[in-house]
Design a protein around this motif. Structure first.
Motif, mmCIF file in Angstrom:
data_model
loop_
_atom_site.group_PDB
_atom_site.id
_atom_site.type_symbol
_atom_site.label_atom_id
_atom_site.label_comp_id
_atom_site.label_asym_id
_atom_site.label_seq_id
_atom_site.Cartn_x
_atom_site.Cartn_y
_atom_site.Cartn_z
ATOM 1 N N ALA A 283 -2.242 2.101 -4.485
ATOM 2 C CA ALA A 283 -2.177 3.483 -4.020
ATOM 3 C C ALA A 283 -3.232 4.310 -4.735
ATOM 4 O O ALA A 283 -3.842 3.857 -5.708
ATOM 5 N N LYS A 284 -3.408 5.555 -4.289
ATOM 6 C CA LYS A 284 -4.472 6.404 -4.825
ATOM 7 C C LYS A 284 -4.038 7.231 -6.027
ATOM 8 O O LYS A 284 -4.864 7.623 -6.836
ATOM 9 N N ASP B 219 -8.052 2.815 -2.564
ATOM 10 C CA ASP B 219 -8.296 3.646 -1.390
ATOM 11 C C ASP B 219 -8.473 2.698 -0.216
ATOM 12 O O ASP B 219 -9.509 2.036 -0.098
ATOM 13 N N VAL C 211 -6.891 5.587 7.649
ATOM 14 C CA VAL C 211 -5.771 5.119 6.833
ATOM 15 C C VAL C 211 -4.835 4.222 7.627
ATOM 16 O O VAL C 211 -4.494 3.108 7.192
ATOM 17 N N THR D 10 0.837 -1.189 0.000
ATOM 18 C CA THR D 10 0.000 0.000 0.000
ATOM 19 C C THR D 10 0.879 1.248 0.000
ATOM 20 O O THR D 10 1.970 1.263 0.560
ATOM 21 N N GLY D 11 0.388 2.290 -0.656
ATOM 22 C CA GLY D 11 1.151 3.529 -0.720
ATOM 23 C C GLY D 11 2.469 3.386 -1.455
ATOM 24 O O GLY D 11 3.458 4.036 -1.112
ATOM 25 N N SER E 286 3.335 4.192 -4.530
ATOM 26 C CA SER E 286 3.599 5.064 -5.668
ATOM 27 C C SER E 286 4.808 5.961 -5.431
ATOM 28 O O SER E 286 5.339 6.560 -6.369
ATOM 29 N N ASN F 182 2.116 0.018 4.231
ATOM 30 C CA ASN F 182 2.977 1.195 4.273
ATOM 31 C C ASN F 182 2.191 2.500 4.245
ATOM 32 O O ASN F 182 2.628 3.497 4.814
ATOM 33 N N ALA F 183 1.038 2.526 3.593
ATOM 34 C CA ALA F 183 0.262 3.761 3.464
ATOM 35 C C ALA F 183 -0.029 4.353 4.839
ATOM 36 O O ALA F 183 -0.363 3.639 5.787
ATOM 37 N N SER F 184 0.112 5.674 4.937
ATOM 38 C CA SER F 184 -0.052 6.306 6.241
ATOM 39 C C SER F 184 -0.475 7.749 6.076
ATOM 40 O O SER F 184 -0.202 8.381 5.051
#
Length: 277
Positions: A36-37, A69, A119, A11-12, A14, A96-98
């Motif tokens: 990722a978004k 998302d 998130v 995740t995240g 990008s 990983n997304a935060s």
């Protein structure tokens, strides 16, 4: 072990740490799902899921960019389904997304509080829940949270309690799920940087290049993550790792290539949040 032919759902991915982990895995010939978004260029943030995919494939991996998302259950379910249909399974989940906001309790807008919870804690839980049925089928399944070691000292709560709660929520998922899924052999671990990292968050929100110049590149976290997820999952779970410690134990002694400012000594680097001197 190698990650050749393994599928990582990151995740995240990008930009920043997530992309760095994907690039490190790609050097083995791994499959990387970039969840990722950012599908279109952002005015202030570098990279998209598509540019990250190009870099990962250039590094030797196979990439699947998926607009995701992680606050939305249907979006995560769709991304996991695409990953499994495209690559045949999932071997590693990297949460990983935060979202970060270091405001105090009186200054923090509730929509920012909600975003961090959605998130960080909820998103990580959700991704783990949806990936687990496929991780059960993997030979060496790992879930890695980019979250700090649990330390209940008031110093970590005083200045930014909402952010600490959101990040510790991720770490509590590690603590609980490591035990919940120990018999199934799915490893749950956390990884956190010892120093500040040069990321978009630091450069845009937390002080700018002058501050990130006192830190390291995300590649140090990527190398530590690689070391963790290539260990036997049944022998490595429920741990809270610091990147530098992981690499020192793996035999690394020279950390100068990771420094943003090569003229700056190791003792001049700024410690990250949640790391004791």
């Amino acid at each position: 072990m190698s990650l050749a032919g393994k599928t990582l759902f990151i995740t995240g991915a990008s930009r920043g740490v997530g992309k760095a982990i994907g690039l490190r895995a790609a050097r083995d010939g791994a499959n990387v799902v970039i969840a990722a978004k950012t599908a279109e260029p952002h005015p202030r943030l570098p990279g998209t899921i598509h540019t990250a995919a190009e870099e990962i494939e250039a590094a030797g991996g196979r990439a699947l960019p998926v607009v995701t998302d992680i606050r939305d259950e249907a979006s995560v379910e769709a991304a996991v389904r695409q990953a499994v249909e495209h690559f045949g399974g999932i071997d590693v989940l990297v949460n990983n997304a935060s979202a970060i906001n270091l405001s105090g309790s009186l200054e923090l807008p509730m929509k920012r509080y909600d975003l961090m919870q959605q998130v960080n804690t909820r998103g990580s839980f959700l991704c783990a829940q949806k990936c687990l049925p496929h991780l059960f089928e993997a030979d060496n399944p790992h879930v890695l949270m980019l979250s700090p070691p649990l330390d209940m000292h008031p110093r970590w709560f005083r200045d930014h309690p909402a952010y600490t709660i959101a990040k510790y929520g991720m770490s509590m998922c590690v603590l609980g799920m490591a035990e919940e899924f120990r018999e199934q052999g799915v490893a749950f671990n956390a990884l956190w940087p010892r120093t500040l990292l040069k990321t978009a968050a630091v450069d845009n929100l937390l002080g700018g290049p002058e501050v990130s110049g006192r830190g390291r590149y995300p590649s140090i976290v990527a190398d530590a993550a690689y070391t963790i997820v290539t260990r036997p999952s049944r022998q490595c779970t429920g741990q809270f790792f610091i990147d530098e410690t992981v690499l020192r134990e793996a035999g690394v002694s020279d950390f100068s290539p990771y420094r943003v400012d090569p003229e700056r000594g190791e003792d001049e680097l700024q410690l990250d949040l949640f790391v004791r001197p």
